[in-house]
Design a protein around this motif. Structure first.
Motif, short mmCIF file in Angstrom:
data_model
loop_
_atom_site.label_atom_id
_atom_site.label_comp_id
_atom_site.label_asym_id
_atom_site.label_seq_id
_atom_site.Cartn_x
_atom_site.Cartn_y
_atom_site.Cartn_z
N ARG A 10 8.75 -2.84 -1.77
CA ARG A 10 7.83 -3.36 -0.75
C ARG A 10 7.81 -2.51 0.51
O ARG A 10 7.02 -2.73 1.42
N VAL A 192 -0.52 -3.14 -4.97
CA VAL A 192 0.57 -3.57 -5.84
C VAL A 192 0.75 -2.56 -6.97
O VAL A 192 -0.22 -2.21 -7.66
N TYR A 193 1.97 -2.07 -7.13
CA TYR A 193 2.24 -1.15 -8.23
C TYR A 193 2.02 -1.88 -9.56
O TYR A 193 2.53 -2.99 -9.75
N ARG A 224 -5.44 -11.51 -7.50
CA ARG A 224 -4.19 -11.49 -6.75
C ARG A 224 -3.04 -11.58 -7.74
O ARG A 224 -3.12 -12.34 -8.72
N VAL A 225 -2.01 -10.83 -7.48
CA VAL A 225 -0.80 -10.92 -8.30
C VAL A 225 0.12 -11.96 -7.67
O VAL A 225 0.39 -11.91 -6.47
N THR A 226 0.57 -12.90 -8.48
CA THR A 226 1.47 -13.95 -7.96
C THR A 226 2.93 -13.53 -8.16
O THR A 226 3.25 -12.73 -9.03
N ASP A 227 3.76 -14.07 -7.33
CA ASP A 227 5.22 -13.88 -7.36
C ASP A 227 5.66 -12.52 -6.81
O ASP A 227 6.85 -12.25 -6.73
N VAL A 228 4.68 -11.66 -6.44
CA VAL A 228 5.03 -10.37 -5.83
C VAL A 228 4.84 -10.50 -4.32
O VAL A 228 3.80 -10.98 -3.86
N TYR B 217 9.26 -5.09 -9.33
CA TYR B 217 9.45 -6.05 -8.23
C TYR B 217 10.51 -7.12 -8.54
O TYR B 217 10.77 -7.95 -7.69
N GLY B 222 2.10 -13.09 -12.20
CA GLY B 222 0.94 -13.71 -12.80
C GLY B 222 -0.30 -13.25 -12.07
O GLY B 222 -0.20 -12.49 -11.10
N ARG B 224 -4.03 -14.46 -10.23
CA ARG B 224 -4.98 -15.46 -9.77
C ARG B 224 -6.32 -14.78 -9.52
O ARG B 224 -6.35 -13.66 -9.00
#
Lengths: 228, 228
Positions: A10, A192-193, A224-228, B217, B222, B224
């Motif tokens: 990050r 996001v990679y 959108r990527v979740t959990d990142v 990461y 996931g 969205r």
């Protein structure tokens, strides 16, 4: 890149000083990216086959954006975004091989076909537009990114913030870090990679799915990527 | 499906009465989906080559889940999720062609390879696992969905809500509507229409990108969809 840096994905570099070129910068996606990166304070140059047209569109964008031929644009910039139509992709990059030597090249081209049922992914011999770019530009650093960002939203002056992540793919950590940081210069966006270049094909192709969503839901879909 | 219904893509049918089967339901993804759908109140049956093993794993899941042979599972259920390894995909579906006649078949198989650099997408002759399923099961209704949902999260009893959308692909609106509604039965999940079956390949392959993100990461990534 140092191991220390590699330890925190990050932590991204400061890229605010980078001069950004956009090949095919007179197209919708190119204009949109040029506009948002200029808004973020970058020195931006758009390239076109026709330098006069590039200069004219640059003037319309404002924000200090310059317009040059694609070749002069490539030579003038640290980071060069490739936003040309897929049909002209290989030919342009082959012609600019020298001008792009040593540059960080960011490919955002989506090889798509269209028929009455909508968009679909084209098969690409090299696996993806980005891998084709890497094969041609063997003395450049090639990263894939910015495939899914809606040109409509990028160009809409009423849209202050773009609600999407930019998936960044590449085989060299220093380069992907720079492009992630560059994506984050657009308000609302995260970079996001998303894997090595060999996994770029499905990211390019997913633009066809976003187009299907746009039709069904009457939206400008992003991811959108979740959990990142 | 009626035109009136087609007019609002957010209006989905009530699917709470559907009996759901999961072929390959003893694997991680299969167990995870079976568990979450049983938690939502569905009658769920998992199938396996070995009926005794299916019954044993079903007992471990609890929640009223039953275990049968893959063939009996297919015959017993309205909606049948295919969660087998890619390697056995074509052979299993060919063997179950009769049992799956007239059923709604939901393919969540990801054709991936793995090496020391991580996961990568395999080329599939038919374009995708889902298209392969549709080619084999020409008297079933085939939808692609549930590719990206983390099995780890599905199985984690500490996770109440899954922060992801399920991309649903298919050529028949009634079927994709049902599967979108079924996905939404899992707490936290939305089912989002993401195009025709011909655009399923890149959705399956994107699982390789999520695996890359998970490694980089240390997350369970996931996706969205924004603006929907």
């Amino acid at each position: 890149m140092s191991d220390a840096k590699a330890s925190d994905p990050r932590l991204l570099p400061d890229v605010s000083h980078l001069a950004v070129g956009v090949l095919g910068g007179t197209g919708e996606q190119g204009r949109g990216l040029a506009r948002r990166l200029a808004l973020a304070g970058h020195r931006v140059t758009i390239g076109s086959r026709d330098a006069d047209r590039a200069a004219s569109i640059a003037g319309e964008i404002g924000l200090g954006v310059a317009g040059l031929s694609n070749e002069d644009c490539a030579r003038a910039c640290d980071v060069v975004i490739v936003a040309v139509p897929w049909e002209g992709h290989a030919a342009l990059l082959t012609a600019l091989r020298d001008a792009l030597r040593g540059k960080l090249v960011v490919d955002c081209v989506n090889p798509l076909g269209f028929d009455k049922q909508g968009a679909f992914a084209l098969r690409v011999e090299e696996g993806s537009a980005a891998q084709q770019a890497a094969a041609i530009l063997d003395e450049s650093r090639v990263v894939a990114a910015f495939h899914h960002v809606s040109a409509v939203l990028l160009l809409d002056e009423a849209v202050d913030s773009i609600d999407t992540d930019v998936l960044v793919l590449g085989d060299d950590r220093e380069s992907t870090d720079i492009v992630q940081a560059l994506a984050a210069r657009i308000t609302g966006v995260r970079g996001v990679y998303a894997g090595r270049l060999r996994n770029a094909g499905q990211v390019e192709a997913t633009t066809a799915n976003l187009i299907s969503m746009n039709r069904r839901y009457k939206v400008h879909a992003g991811l959108r990527v979740t959990d990142v």
